[in-house]
Write a protein that holds these residues in place. Structure first.
Motif, PDB file in Angstrom:
ATOM      1  N   GLU A 136      17.576   2.038  -2.205  1.00 17.71           N
ATOM      2  CA  GLU A 136      17.650   3.489  -2.323  1.00 17.71           C
ATOM      3  C   GLU A 136      18.967   3.919  -2.962  1.00 17.71           C
ATOM      4  O   GLU A 136      19.002   4.814  -3.818  1.00 17.71           O
ATOM      5  CB  GLU A 136      17.501   4.125  -0.930  1.00 17.71           C
ATOM      6  N   THR A 185      19.615   5.757  -6.471  1.00 19.18           N
ATOM      7  CA  THR A 185      20.401   6.995  -6.510  1.00 19.18           C
ATOM      8  C   THR A 185      21.471   6.921  -7.595  1.00 19.18           C
ATOM      9  O   THR A 185      21.670   7.882  -8.358  1.00 19.18           O
ATOM     10  CB  THR A 185      21.057   7.259  -5.137  1.00 19.18           C
ATOM     11  N   ASN A 187       8.328   5.859  -2.547  1.00 18.28           N
ATOM     12  CA  ASN A 187       9.544   5.536  -3.306  1.00 18.28           C
ATOM     13  C   ASN A 187       9.945   6.727  -4.159  1.00 18.28           C
ATOM     14  O   ASN A 187       9.874   6.695  -5.392  1.00 18.28           O
ATOM     15  CB  ASN A 187       9.308   4.308  -4.203  1.00 18.28           C
ATOM     16  N   MET A 218      12.829   8.224  -4.818  1.00 21.50           N
ATOM     17  CA  MET A 218      13.964   8.110  -5.725  1.00 21.50           C
ATOM     18  C   MET A 218      13.615   7.240  -6.924  1.00 21.50           C
ATOM     19  O   MET A 218      14.010   7.541  -8.061  1.00 21.50           O
ATOM     20  CB  MET A 218      15.184   7.545  -4.988  1.00 21.50           C
ATOM     21  N   SER A 219      12.874   6.171  -6.688  1.00 24.60           N
ATOM     22  CA  SER A 219      12.425   5.329  -7.794  1.00 24.60           C
ATOM     23  C   SER A 219      11.527   6.125  -8.739  1.00 24.60           C
ATOM     24  O   SER A 219      11.616   5.994  -9.969  1.00 24.60           O
ATOM     25  CB  SER A 219      11.669   4.115  -7.248  1.00 24.60           C
ATOM     26  N   THR A 266      11.871  -3.090   1.734  1.00 22.03           N
ATOM     27  CA  THR A 266      11.062  -2.615   0.615  1.00 22.03           C
ATOM     28  C   THR A 266      10.672  -3.804  -0.261  1.00 22.03           C
ATOM     29  O   THR A 266      11.084  -4.936  -0.015  1.00 22.03           O
ATOM     30  CB  THR A 266      11.845  -1.587  -0.222  1.00 22.03           C
TER      31      THR A 266
END
Length: 720
Positions: free
Chosen positions: A13, A17, A77, A79-80, A380
């Protein structure tokens, strides 16, 4: 998690970011730069870019959240997804160049919004989510989605009309000589530099004079046509390098370097080959066109779709550069880098096998990055950063081992030396996805249910809480001179002579005290390997070698961890090799030592050279070394610095999954304790002539309990 555990500061994460912030900065810089230009449709170009970003990120994040709600196997997911949305935004060509005759693809608002939305939806659903169901993504989602959306236009984009020498613009072909202001040998109507500046300059302002300085400014600072992410080369380089520094362990910057270096070399070679007026124009164009520089830093380095090894990454970068330059040179397909990227992505499974490090003993453990205690962790999917491969003290490939373990691919596990893990836990420590890599090593302690399967399939007798399953327990001494009665050697000699096996895997000193697993195919080779070596060796690669040779009756002598590895492999290959007859002779083991550290400690504490040792032995808590007939000893506890980390988490003292276990604890001097655990073990003893005696079972129990207790304490401290 029952207790807080230490991991590196980096998480998936956090990495996403950092990537998102970097892309936001680049997008903002370009939007600000482009806010001074209006396209023919009347839209502000900077505003167009901002809306594109909102559409792409919004659709990607929205679809990710929706699929998480409706599909059980779709992880959240966000942010991905946001990063993917910005990649789509920054790789969608915008800006209508002054020098144009046709518009083949929507380059301005509002038409471009629909295409950005379509790319975002296709990329997120097909190339991120659906492709991810296979366990990994094979192509860059943004590049693949762009290629899919452009398929209807492929005939005009791959042979772009405005890019051809034969067009009304008369753009010089890159497959011929080019110059800054003048055409050379009839190649085009003017110099290539004239077209570059005319194409990339602000269409609302007067086109600047064509000079080297104006070309440099255009290519480095302010391109008003092309990929938004590469509008300012300087911004890409500054932001990209900053990102690489912050996430240096997890970003594949070697791809960027090898790509840019190869592009530069190819540009110079082509410039020389075609007789350019100078190398500057071609070099600047190939290196710093927006699709080249942005892709080099933020798409070619996508960890999920690029090689794991350093060598593979270098080859990937070189191949990407060659394809890009060739397509731009001979197809006049400017911006071809994303197609080259998709092609190179497909080579990644092959490149993963290039440059895999050779397993070796560690003289010292690699330095870990800064870490902190986490009370809760989120596991993850692997992002394929390869950090675990660089931190491993034994140069193993933990993520490749995990993939093979999950597939129960015994051949690959043996090839990767998955039984050679020292148990340091550094792979788990650095993994940003928080995957339990260490737990997939063949030597890792078995879960209770897995152990029960082994007991049911291979062992027989009564189960003892300390000694495991066994049918007989006694002390023995053979006629062979050896360590503690030479029982192990006698078992091997007898088994081979009576046809129970025709090959044995044993540990033998190779140079000094350094020991390795060797194949013994006759009695002489067995005798040459006599004596205990308190070192960890990798045996499964040798086992694979024997299987490849057609050997099926094999004996393996090893400690508890090596027995676990052998049983796991046996379970995996049983259906493929039903004729395999494996005899496992387990050795009592409280702990093994790192060769380099043990050598250092014996020199420091005992003033002896371990490499000159005639015999080493652990007896009644003492580590005994015999050199030139003279014994020296110190407490085993004094060697704690040399103990392999994995031993601290191992609960098995007597190799409970072997067919027969042997050790000195519980027996008188010159005798060995023997624990028979299976029909195979009983058969091995049938024709063995030994002197038997009683065993002090309490002594064996005591050390078994102590090792279990230590393991239970330490396994809580290990990253899992």
């Amino acid at each position: 998690m029952s207790k807080p555990k230490e991991y590196s500061l980096m998480t998936k994460e956090k990495l996403m970011t950092y990537t998102f912030v970097s892309l936001v900065i680049l997008t903002f810089i370009t939007a600000s730069l482009w806010s001074t230009e209006k396209t023919p449709s009347g839209w502000n170009l900077g505003l167009t870019l901002g809306i594109n970003a909102i559409i792409a990120v919004g659709i990607a994040v929205g679809l990710d959240a929706l699929l998480y709600k409706v599909a059980a196997d779709s992880p959240l997911n966000l942010m991905s997804a946001a990063v993917f949305g910005l990649i789509v935004t920054d790789s969608y060509t915008l800006g209508v160049p002054v020098m144009r005759t046709v518009e083949l693809f929507p380059l301005e608002a509002p038409q471009c919004f629909a295409f950005v939305a379509l790319m975002s939806a296709i990329g997120l659903v097909i190339f991120k989510k659906i492709a991810g169901l296979s366990g990994r993504k094979y192509v860059n989602p943004a590049a693949a989605a762009k290629l899919v959306v452009m398929i209807p236009f492929i005939g005009t984009l791959l042979i772009a009309i405005d890019h051809l020498k034969s067009s009304a613009l008369g753009v010089p072909s890159l497959s011929g000589p080019i110059g800054l202001t003048s055409h050379i040998n009839g190649n085009g109507l003017s110099g290539f530099g004239t077209y570059v500046i005319g194409c990339f300059s602000n269409s609302n302002l007067a086109t600047p004079a064509v000079t080297t300085n104006s070309l440099l400014q255009t290519m480095f600072l302010d391109k008003f046509h092309g990929w938004p992410g590469g509008a300012s080369t300087v911004a890409v380089i500054v932001v990209g390098i900053g990102f690489f520094i912050v996430a240096r362990r997890y970003v594949k910057w070697r791809i960027t370097v090898s790509y840019l270096v190869t592009v530069a070399i190819m540009s110079l070679l082509l410039s020389f080959a075609y007789g350019d007026a100078g190398p500057t124009v071609r070099l600047l164009f190939e290196l710093f066109i927006g699709s080249s520089i942005f892709l080099a830093f933020f798409m070619a380095t996508d960890p999920a779709t690029t090689p794991l090894t350093y060598a593979g990454q270098a080859i990937f970068g070189v191949g990407l550069a060659i394809l890009t330059v060739l397509m731009q040179t001979y197809m006049q397909f400017f911006g071809a880098s994303f197609v080259a990227l998709v092609i190179m992505n497909l080579t990644t499974p092959l490149l993963d096998k290039v440059g895999v490090l050779k397993p070796m003993a560690a003289e010292e453990e690699p330095k870990r990055p800064k870490g902190k205690l986490f009370t809760k962790v989120k596991t993850t999917a692997c992002i394929r950063c390869g950090a675990c491969m660089r931190i491993c003290c034994n140069k193993l490939s933990p993520i490749l081992i995990k993939q093979a373990f999950d597939k129960q691919d015994a051949a690959e596990l043996m090839k990767l030396d998955a039984d050679y893990c020292a148990g340091c836990g550094s792979c788990n420590f650095v993994c940003p996805a928080r995957i339990n890599l260490r737990g997939t090593m063949l030597t890792y302690p078995m879960a209770e249910e897995d152990g029960s399967v082994i007991e049911q399939n291979y062992l027989k007798g009564t189960k003892d809480e300390n000694l495991g399953v066994y049918s007989d327990l006694f002390s023995a001494k053979s006629s062979i001179e050896g360590q503690d009665g030479g029982v192990v050697t006698a078992l091997l000699v007898s088994g081979m002579q009576n046809g129970l096996f025709d090959t044995a895997l044993v540990c033998k000193r190779i140079e000094g005290y350094w020991s390795e697993a060797v194949i013994a195919e006759n009695v002489d080779e067995i005798m040459a390997a006599k004596g205990t070596k308190y070192m960890r060796v990798h045996m499964m690669s040798k086992f694979a070698e024997l299987m490849k040779k057609g050997k099926r009756k094999i004996a393996i002598v090893g400690t508890a961890c090596q027995v676990r590895a052998a049983r796991r492999i046996q379970q995996s290959i049983l259906s493929e090799y039903p004729d395999l007859e494996l005899t496992l002779i387990g050795l009592f083991c409280f702990e093994e030592f790192n060769y380099y550290k043990l050598k250092e400690e014996t020199k420091k504490l005992m003033s002896v050279d371990l490499d000159r040792a005639e015999k080493t032995q652990i007896k009644k808590g003492k580590f005994i070394v015999t050199v030139d007939g003279k014994e020296s000893s110190v407490s085993v506890r004094d060697f704690s610095e040399a103990v392999e980390n994995g031993c601290l988490c191992c609960p098995d003292f007597t190799a409970i999954y072997s067919d027969i276990s042997v050790g000195s604890v519980g027996s008188a001097d010159g005798y060995s304790t023997v624990i028979v655990r299976s029909d195979v073990g009983e058969k091995l003893l049938e024709k063995l002539d030994v002197t038997k005696a009683e065993v002090e079972k309490d002594e064996v129990d005591k050390l078994s309990v102590l090792k279990k207790k230590r393991a239970n304490q330490n396994i809580e401290e290990c990253p899992t």
